[in-house]
Scaffold this motif. Structure first.
Motif, PDB file in Angstrom:
ATOM      1  N   LEU A  79      46.759 -68.516   8.203  1.00 50.34           N
ATOM      2  CA  LEU A  79      46.599 -67.063   8.352  1.00 50.34           C
ATOM      3  C   LEU A  79      46.629 -66.554   9.648  1.00 50.34           C
ATOM      4  O   LEU A  79      46.603 -65.371   9.946  1.00 50.34           O
ATOM      5  N   GLN A  80      46.981 -67.296  11.058  1.00 48.07           N
ATOM      6  CA  GLN A  80      46.910 -66.894  12.112  1.00 48.07           C
ATOM      7  C   GLN A  80      47.773 -65.886  12.544  1.00 48.07           C
ATOM      8  O   GLN A  80      47.308 -65.090  13.305  1.00 48.07           O
ATOM      9  N   ASP A  81      48.722 -65.822  11.978  1.00 50.28           N
ATOM     10  CA  ASP A  81      49.735 -64.473  12.242  1.00 50.28           C
ATOM     11  C   ASP A  81      50.270 -63.650  11.460  1.00 50.28           C
ATOM     12  O   ASP A  81      51.609 -63.275  11.290  1.00 50.28           O
ATOM     13  N   LYS A  82      49.470 -64.084  10.037  1.00 53.47           N
ATOM     14  CA  LYS A  82      50.336 -63.071   9.000  1.00 53.47           C
ATOM     15  C   LYS A  82      49.156 -62.978   7.770  1.00 53.47           C
ATOM     16  O   LYS A  82      48.194 -63.426   7.938  1.00 53.47           O
ATOM     17  N   LYS A  83      49.541 -62.036   6.941  1.00 56.50           N
ATOM     18  CA  LYS A  83      48.634 -61.621   5.792  1.00 56.50           C
ATOM     19  C   LYS A  83      49.407 -62.635   4.722  1.00 56.50           C
ATOM     20  O   LYS A  83      50.428 -62.448   4.327  1.00 56.50           O
ATOM     21  N   MET A  84      48.408 -63.042   3.852  1.00 55.49           N
ATOM     22  CA  MET A  84      48.908 -63.813   2.653  1.00 55.49           C
ATOM     23  C   MET A  84      48.216 -63.296   1.442  1.00 55.49           C
ATOM     24  O   MET A  84      47.210 -63.013   1.348  1.00 55.49           O
ATOM     25  N   ARG A  85      48.882 -63.447   0.504  1.00 56.93           N
ATOM     26  CA  ARG A  85      48.280 -63.442  -1.097  1.00 56.93           C
ATOM     27  C   ARG A  85      47.862 -64.608  -1.377  1.00 56.93           C
ATOM     28  O   ARG A  85      48.245 -65.762  -0.916  1.00 56.93           O
ATOM     29  N   PHE A  86      46.961 -64.776  -2.298  1.00 63.68           N
ATOM     30  CA  PHE A  86      46.203 -66.024  -2.866  1.00 63.68           C
ATOM     31  C   PHE A  86      47.325 -66.905  -3.359  1.00 63.68           C
ATOM     32  O   PHE A  86      47.119 -68.160  -2.737  1.00 63.68           O
ATOM     33  N   GLY A  87      48.257 -66.579  -4.155  1.00 65.03           N
ATOM     34  CA  GLY A  87      49.522 -67.488  -4.490  1.00 65.03           C
ATOM     35  C   GLY A  87      50.080 -68.200  -3.401  1.00 65.03           C
ATOM     36  O   GLY A  87      50.515 -69.415  -3.100  1.00 65.03           O
ATOM     37  N   GLU A  88      50.466 -67.297  -2.176  1.00 58.92           N
ATOM     38  CA  GLU A  88      51.074 -67.773  -0.905  1.00 58.92           C
ATOM     39  C   GLU A  88      50.418 -68.591  -0.270  1.00 58.92           C
ATOM     40  O   GLU A  88      50.857 -69.773   0.101  1.00 58.92           O
ATOM     41  N   LEU A  89      49.128 -68.347  -0.105  1.00 58.51           N
ATOM     42  CA  LEU A  89      48.109 -69.118   0.494  1.00 58.51           C
ATOM     43  C   LEU A  89      48.005 -70.458  -0.228  1.00 58.51           C
ATOM     44  O   LEU A  89      48.028 -71.608   0.506  1.00 58.51           O
ATOM     45  N   GLN A  90      47.799 -70.519  -1.426  1.00 62.23           N
ATOM     46  CA  GLN A  90      47.496 -71.927  -2.195  1.00 62.23           C
ATOM     47  C   GLN A  90      48.992 -72.735  -2.145  1.00 62.23           C
ATOM     48  O   GLN A  90      48.836 -74.100  -1.931  1.00 62.23           O
ATOM     49  N   ARG A  91      50.172 -72.229  -2.319  1.00 62.76           N
ATOM     50  CA  ARG A  91      51.232 -73.151  -1.940  1.00 62.76           C
ATOM     51  C   ARG A  91      51.454 -73.592  -0.538  1.00 62.76           C
ATOM     52  O   ARG A  91      51.755 -74.654  -0.245  1.00 62.76           O
ATOM     53  N   ALA A  92      50.825 -72.832   0.332  1.00 62.90           N
ATOM     54  CA  ALA A  92      51.019 -73.363   2.015  1.00 62.90           C
ATOM     55  C   ALA A  92      49.780 -74.335   2.448  1.00 62.90           C
ATOM     56  O   ALA A  92      50.045 -75.307   3.130  1.00 62.90           O
ATOM     57  N   VAL A  93      48.629 -74.326   1.303  1.00 62.41           N
ATOM     58  CA  VAL A  93      47.621 -75.324   1.621  1.00 62.41           C
ATOM     59  C   VAL A  93      47.859 -76.254   0.474  1.00 62.41           C
ATOM     60  O   VAL A  93      47.143 -76.372  -0.542  1.00 62.41           O
ATOM     61  N   LYS A  94      48.807 -77.014   0.827  1.00 66.73           N
ATOM     62  CA  LYS A  94      49.256 -77.951  -0.357  1.00 66.73           C
ATOM     63  C   LYS A  94      47.935 -78.938  -0.664  1.00 66.73           C
ATOM     64  O   LYS A  94      47.248 -79.608   0.382  1.00 66.73           O
ATOM     65  N   GLY A  95      47.764 -79.375  -1.735  1.00 68.22           N
ATOM     66  CA  GLY A  95      46.589 -80.152  -2.356  1.00 68.22           C
ATOM     67  C   GLY A  95      45.323 -79.515  -2.589  1.00 68.22           C
ATOM     68  O   GLY A  95      44.541 -80.248  -3.079  1.00 68.22           O
ATOM     69  N   CYS A  96      45.147 -78.201  -2.115  1.00 66.71           N
ATOM     70  CA  CYS A  96      43.761 -77.789  -2.255  1.00 66.71           C
ATOM     71  C   CYS A  96      44.056 -77.094  -3.715  1.00 66.71           C
ATOM     72  O   CYS A  96      44.897 -76.189  -4.090  1.00 66.71           O
ATOM     73  N   SER A  97      43.018 -77.148  -4.344  1.00 70.98           N
ATOM     74  CA  SER A  97      42.752 -76.610  -5.706  1.00 70.98           C
ATOM     75  C   SER A  97      42.302 -75.055  -5.844  1.00 70.98           C
ATOM     76  O   SER A  97      42.081 -74.725  -4.870  1.00 70.98           O
ATOM     77  N   LYS A  98      42.745 -74.346  -6.626  1.00 67.45           N
ATOM     78  CA  LYS A  98      42.589 -73.077  -7.103  1.00 67.45           C
ATOM     79  C   LYS A  98      41.015 -72.930  -6.630  1.00 67.45           C
ATOM     80  O   LYS A  98      40.449 -71.697  -5.968  1.00 67.45           O
ATOM     81  N   LYS A  99      40.171 -73.536  -7.312  1.00 66.81           N
ATOM     82  CA  LYS A  99      38.880 -73.389  -7.369  1.00 66.81           C
ATOM     83  C   LYS A  99      38.309 -73.755  -5.764  1.00 66.81           C
ATOM     84  O   LYS A  99      37.446 -72.601  -5.201  1.00 66.81           O
ATOM     85  N   MET A 100      38.777 -74.477  -5.178  1.00 67.56           N
ATOM     86  CA  MET A 100      38.344 -74.911  -3.892  1.00 67.56           C
ATOM     87  C   MET A 100      38.741 -74.068  -2.822  1.00 67.56           C
ATOM     88  O   MET A 100      38.097 -73.378  -2.014  1.00 67.56           O
ATOM     89  N   LEU A 101      40.110 -73.243  -2.984  1.00 61.70           N
ATOM     90  CA  LEU A 101      40.776 -72.227  -2.244  1.00 61.70           C
ATOM     91  C   LEU A 101      39.737 -71.229  -2.107  1.00 61.70           C
ATOM     92  O   LEU A 101      39.381 -70.468  -1.331  1.00 61.70           O
ATOM     93  N   SER A 102      39.387 -70.926  -3.443  1.00 58.03           N
ATOM     94  CA  SER A 102      38.651 -69.303  -3.703  1.00 58.03           C
ATOM     95  C   SER A 102      37.086 -69.811  -3.109  1.00 58.03           C
ATOM     96  O   SER A 102      36.637 -68.686  -2.583  1.00 58.03           O
ATOM     97  N   GLN A 103      36.489 -70.842  -3.343  1.00 60.09           N
ATOM     98  CA  GLN A 103      35.462 -71.131  -2.376  1.00 60.09           C
ATOM     99  C   GLN A 103      35.539 -70.930  -1.234  1.00 60.09           C
ATOM    100  O   GLN A 103      34.497 -70.379  -0.552  1.00 60.09           O
ATOM    101  N   GLN A 104      36.258 -71.509  -0.420  1.00 56.68           N
ATOM    102  CA  GLN A 104      36.488 -71.724   0.981  1.00 56.68           C
ATOM    103  C   GLN A 104      36.862 -70.040   1.484  1.00 56.68           C
ATOM    104  O   GLN A 104      36.348 -69.530   2.429  1.00 56.68           O
ATOM    105  N   LEU A 105      37.521 -69.429   0.739  1.00 58.55           N
ATOM    106  CA  LEU A 105      37.893 -67.998   1.098  1.00 58.55           C
ATOM    107  C   LEU A 105      36.703 -66.865   1.002  1.00 58.55           C
ATOM    108  O   LEU A 105      36.364 -66.396   1.708  1.00 58.55           O
ATOM    109  N   ASP A 106      35.864 -67.357  -0.138  1.00 54.17           N
ATOM    110  CA  ASP A 106      34.703 -66.579  -0.321  1.00 54.17           C
ATOM    111  C   ASP A 106      33.760 -66.920   1.031  1.00 54.17           C
ATOM    112  O   ASP A 106      32.986 -66.089   1.525  1.00 54.17           O
ATOM    113  N   LEU A 107      33.583 -68.254   1.431  1.00 54.44           N
ATOM    114  CA  LEU A 107      32.594 -68.491   2.568  1.00 54.44           C
ATOM    115  C   LEU A 107      33.446 -67.740   3.677  1.00 54.44           C
ATOM    116  O   LEU A 107      32.428 -67.470   4.591  1.00 54.44           O
ATOM    117  N   LEU A 108      34.489 -68.000   4.144  1.00 48.96           N
ATOM    118  CA  LEU A 108      35.069 -67.383   5.213  1.00 48.96           C
ATOM    119  C   LEU A 108      35.040 -65.660   5.353  1.00 48.96           C
ATOM    120  O   LEU A 108      34.612 -65.002   6.210  1.00 48.96           O
TER     121      LEU A 108
END
Length: 110
Positions: free
Chosen positions: A32-61
């Motif tokens: 996310l350092q130099d752009k805005k991303m939608r959830f699906g884009e971010l999930q594709r970029a963070v290879k290997g991260c499940s939807k649930k884990m990505l959602s949890q970490q986004l909520d934490l951040l």
């Protein structure tokens, strides 16, 4: 006292290390350092991260004011975009220094 993810720390370095040490957090911030991303884009970029884990970490951040989730309603659907806050952008400087230190002081076997 520093509160990170409902744990109280006496040391600010320990609190930040706890956050950055969580699985996928560093990768999410770096993506996310130099752009805005939608959830699906971010999930594709963070290879290997499940939807649930990505959602949890986004909520934490979001909870710690490091990223923002900008939601817009367009034709009865919600478009959600994630991006770094000013606080999140300043954290990238810390991460860059950590990378430099690691490159100089920790051996990397390839």
């Amino acid at each position: 006292m520093y509160n990170m993810d409902n744990i109280i720390y006496d040391c600010p370095v320990e609190a930040l290390s706890s956050l950055l040490g969580k699985k996928w957090v560093g990768v999410i911030l770096w993506e996310l350092q130099d752009k805005k991303m939608r959830f699906g884009e971010l999930q594709r970029a963070v290879k290997g991260c499940s939807k649930k884990m990505l959602s949890q970490q986004l909520d934490l951040l979001i909870e710690n004011n490091i990223i923002t989730n900008d939601k817009k309603t367009i034709n009865n659907s919600v478009e959600s975009t994630y991006y770094l806050t000013e606080s999140g952008l300043s954290l990238l400087e810390v991460m860059e220094k950590m990378i430099c230190w690691s490159n100089s002081n920790i051996s990397c076997d390839k």
